[in-house]
Design an enzyme around this catalytic site. Structure first.
Site, PDB file in Angstrom:
ATOM      1  N   ASN A  38       3.587   0.741  -3.454  1.00  0.00           N
ATOM      2  CA  ASN A  38       3.643   1.950  -1.640  1.00  0.00           C
ATOM      3  C   ASN A  38       5.212   3.038  -2.318  1.00  0.00           C
ATOM      4  O   ASN A  38       4.869   3.629  -1.677  1.00  0.00           O
ATOM      5  CB  ASN A  38       4.294   0.695  -0.932  1.00  0.00           C
ATOM      6  N   ASN A  48      10.338  -0.055   7.722  1.00  0.00           N
ATOM      7  CA  ASN A  48       9.673  -1.045   6.535  1.00  0.00           C
ATOM      8  C   ASN A  48       8.087  -1.310   7.144  1.00  0.00           C
ATOM      9  O   ASN A  48       7.302  -0.541   7.775  1.00  0.00           O
ATOM     10  CB  ASN A  48      10.098  -3.365   7.124  1.00  0.00           C
ATOM     11  N   HIS A  68       5.066  -3.880   7.089  1.00  0.00           N
ATOM     12  CA  HIS A  68       4.198  -5.056   6.960  1.00  0.00           C
ATOM     13  C   HIS A  68       2.797  -4.850   6.733  1.00  0.00           C
ATOM     14  O   HIS A  68       2.115  -4.453   7.990  1.00  0.00           O
ATOM     15  CB  HIS A  68       4.831  -5.441   7.602  1.00  0.00           C
ATOM     16  N   GLN A  87      -6.413   2.086   2.520  1.00  0.00           N
ATOM     17  CA  GLN A  87      -6.603   2.164   3.732  1.00  0.00           C
ATOM     18  C   GLN A  87      -5.784   2.478   4.888  1.00  0.00           C
ATOM     19  O   GLN A  87      -5.838   2.843   6.107  1.00  0.00           O
ATOM     20  CB  GLN A  87      -7.992   1.908   4.458  1.00  0.00           C
TER      21      GLN A  87
END
Length: 208
Positions: free
Chosen positions: A14, A108, A110, A179
């Site tokens: 990320n 954040n 998740h 995705q």
């Protein structure tokens, strides 16, 4: 210009999506001031080095008490003077003082559609194992602000991903990253950088 600090514990996929987004302009008006990990072996730190981003490791293992670690960790974050803190696969409990100081300035990512498969114990592959075991047909990812709860802060963006026949937790994890996670995390940062996200009554309002 929005100054961000990215917190990571592992490989930093990320983080890479954020680095790429800043480089290609998908994330505008933003600079990555620094990367902090609790794990000195995190490949994310290498990604930061390769891209000329200041990086450092602050590990609980290096301190005699959690209180001291929390203090030093917050000092490390503050040293970058960030406008926004981005948790990108960061597996350390955020100190209460830091949550208070950076209220609605810490986000954040998740790997589920909150409120499904979130909260204590739901991280990494465990999320995808639980989703497959429950037999859900749609999973996804969520970007949210961080508050005192686990995955309970105001939701900014969500994106759904279909479960396919024959999925294993690892295959599903990869598809959710490709995705959903790598798309909505950069998008959320860009929206915040351009003043388009406000929080009211624990909900976000996004001005497009």
């Amino acid at each position: 210009m929005l100054k961000i600090v990215v917190l990571v514990s592992g490989g930093g996929t990320n983080l890479q999506a954020v680095i790429d987004g800043v480089k290609d302009g998908t994330i505008s008006n933003t600079e990555i001031a620094g990367v902090i990990s609790n794990n000195k072996n995190a490949y994310a730190l290498e990604r930061a080095k390769e891209n000329g981003i200041p990086e450092l490791c602050v590990s609980p293992k290096d301190y005699d008490s959690r209180e001291l670690f929390n203090e030093k960790f917050l000092e490390a974050v503050d040293s970058f003077e960030p406008d926004l803190i981005v948790l990108a696969g960061f597996l350390v409990v955020i100190p209460a003082a830091m949550i208070e100081k950076y209220r609605n300035r810490m986000i954040n990512i998740h790997p589920s559609l909150i409120p499904s498969f979130c909260g204590k114990g739901y991280y990494g592959l465990k999320v995808h194992e639980a989703a497959l075991s429950r037999g859900v047909k749609v999973v996804g990812a969520t970007v949210h602000f961080v508050d005192e709860g686990t995955d309970t802060g105001p939701i900014i963006l969500q994106k759904a991903v279909e479960v396919e026949a024959g999925d294993t937790p690892k295959i599903l994890q990869r598809r959710v990253m490709e995705q959903a996670e790598w798309k909505i995390l950069p998008r959320a940062i860009d929206l915040i950088a351009n003043g388009k996200v406000t929080v009211r009554d624990n909900r976000t309002i996004i001005a497009e």
